[in-house]
Design an enzyme around this catalytic site. Structure first.
Site, PDB file in Angstrom:
ATOM      1  CG  ASP A 263      -1.659   1.201   1.205  1.00 42.24           C
ATOM      2  OD1 ASP A 263      -2.874   1.210   0.761  1.00 42.24           O
ATOM      3  OD2 ASP A 263      -1.621   2.183   2.146  1.00 42.24           O
ATOM      4  CG  LEU A 264       2.058   3.638  -3.342  1.00 46.29           C
ATOM      5  CD1 LEU A 264       1.631   2.526  -3.888  1.00 46.29           C
ATOM      6  CD2 LEU A 264       1.901   4.775  -4.573  1.00 46.29           C
ATOM      7  CG  ASP A 306      -3.471   3.676  -2.042  1.00 41.05           C
ATOM      8  OD1 ASP A 306      -4.401   2.668  -2.101  1.00 41.05           O
ATOM      9  OD2 ASP A 306      -3.249   4.354  -0.981  1.00 41.05           O
TER      10      ASP A 306
END
Length: 387
Positions: A263-264, A306
């Site tokens: 995950d960003l 994301d």
């Protein structure tokens, strides 16, 4: 050998040529971006021209060899275009090659004119080039296909091409040996049976092209359905299929594999501060780094938003998984330029190992998701401590 009527054969070939042209025209209209189809369409149009000159020559008995000259020139150019179309269809296109091949057209014109009154030499000239073009096309259809399904879809066109090549080779050999069944020109039984066989194999070839184009079009649609439009990575649907397939494979082999969610962190701030186009740019650049970071044996896809997912095979121990996770973190955590500014990428990673953490897709994804959010919480806690 049974005598056939050349005018009737030429008329039949003309009718088949017109039908073939409209088939290729419709395929081109539906799939304009499909490589090679336009060359096939132009090739079939020239085949119509060749058949028309054959018919007029048979009905009017043109003198000075105008019929054979115009027919051979059109036929040779048509076969050249068809070969180039097949090579481009199979993604073997080359602008340099076509630049050289197009220089053959003046050779066709000059050779057909000089040999227009000598049936034997004219057939050797015409059939020598045509045989090379047809064989190249037939081989190209099944050359290094991606899988057995593409091989099967292209096989009818390849077989029809081989049959046409055999017919051409038969007349070529008759011309080389100065056989009486061929040197009489259009009135010879050899030429008449050549046209008859060629017309029938041409029908099979058109059917083969239609099947090959349908398969290519279907594959493109399926690829779009499984590919993320922005990043080009496999999408959620493809990820689910790959994960279920991997579970079935490891059940038989007993192999371990890991499902890794990435995950960003704070990606929303990019969209809020710089706009969605900057966010899209960031995702595309991040995808490039992810491709470089994963091993060749791993599978990477965009899970959604994301979040990205990696399926890691060939894991010998927990230590090898930890090393892979750290490698991903080192490669992905860095600055990325986006329109309007710079964003420092920090990722949260969670991994689940099959069969230790679960034996179903839901169990593995749930465990990986939980650990990813735990990793995100630890990173936020570290940031607060530093502050």
């Amino acid at each position: 050998m049974i005598q056939l009527d050349l005018a009737t054969l030429a008329l039949m070939f003309l009718a088949l040529g017109i039908t073939s042209f409209f088939v290729m025209f419709l395929i081109w209209r539906i799939n304009r971006d499909m490589p090679g189809v336009m060359f096939w369409m132009l090739g079939t149009l020239l085949n119509i021209t060749s058949a028309m000159f054959n018919l007029l020559n048979a009905l009017l008995g043109w003198s000075d060899g105008w019929g054979p000259f115009t027919s051979n020139t059109a036929s040779l150019t048509a076969n050249l275009l068809i070969m180039e179309g097949t090579l481009r269809f199979r993604n073997l296109g080359s602008t340099d090659r076509w630049s050289y091949l197009i220089l053959l057209i003046p050779v066709f014109v000059i050779g057909s004119w000089l040999l227009r009154l000598d049936p034997g030499l004219r057939y050797i000239f015409h059939d020598g080039f045509t045989l090379a073009f047809q064989l190249t096309s037939a081989i190209a259809f099944v050359w290094r296909t991606s899988d057995r399904h593409e091989f099967t879809a292209n096989s009818l066109a390849a077989v029809a091409g081989v049959c046409m090549s055999a017919t051409i080779a038969w007349r070529f050999m008759l011309a080389l040996t100065s056989s009486e069944s061929i040197i009489m020109g259009p009135e010879s039984t050899g030429t008449q049976w050549y046209v008859f066989a060629g017309a029938n194999f041409h029908v099979a070839w058109i059917f083969g092209l239609s099947v090959a184009c349908y398969f290519r079009s279907r594959q493109q649609v399926m690829q779009l359905a499984r590919e993320d439009a922005l990043t080009g990575l496999p999408n959620r649907r493809c990820i689910d299929e790959k994960l279920n397939q991997t579970l079935l494979e490891v059940q038989r082999s007993g192999e371990q594999f890991a499902t890794i969610l990435i995950d960003l962190n704070d990606f929303k701030t990019v969209n809020d501060h710089y706009g969605h186009s900057s966010g899209d740019t960031l995702l595309v650049e991040f995808t490039g780094r992810l491709r470089e970071a994963v091993r060749t044996s791993d599978f990477a896809g965009r899970y959604g938003g994301d979040e990205f997912l990696v399926i890691a095979r060939q894991l010998e121990s927990r230590e090898s998984l930890d090393q892979l996770i750290e490698r991903l973190r080192d490669k992905l955590n860095s600055e990325l330029r986006v329109p309007g500014g710079t964003f420092y990428v920090v990722v949260s990673i969670g991994a689940a190992v099959c069969p230790v953490d679960g034996t179903s897709a839901d169990e593995l994804l749930g465990a990986a998701d939980s650990r990813m959010y735990s990793d995100k919480a630890r990173q936020k806690a570290k940031t607060l401590v530093k502050l």
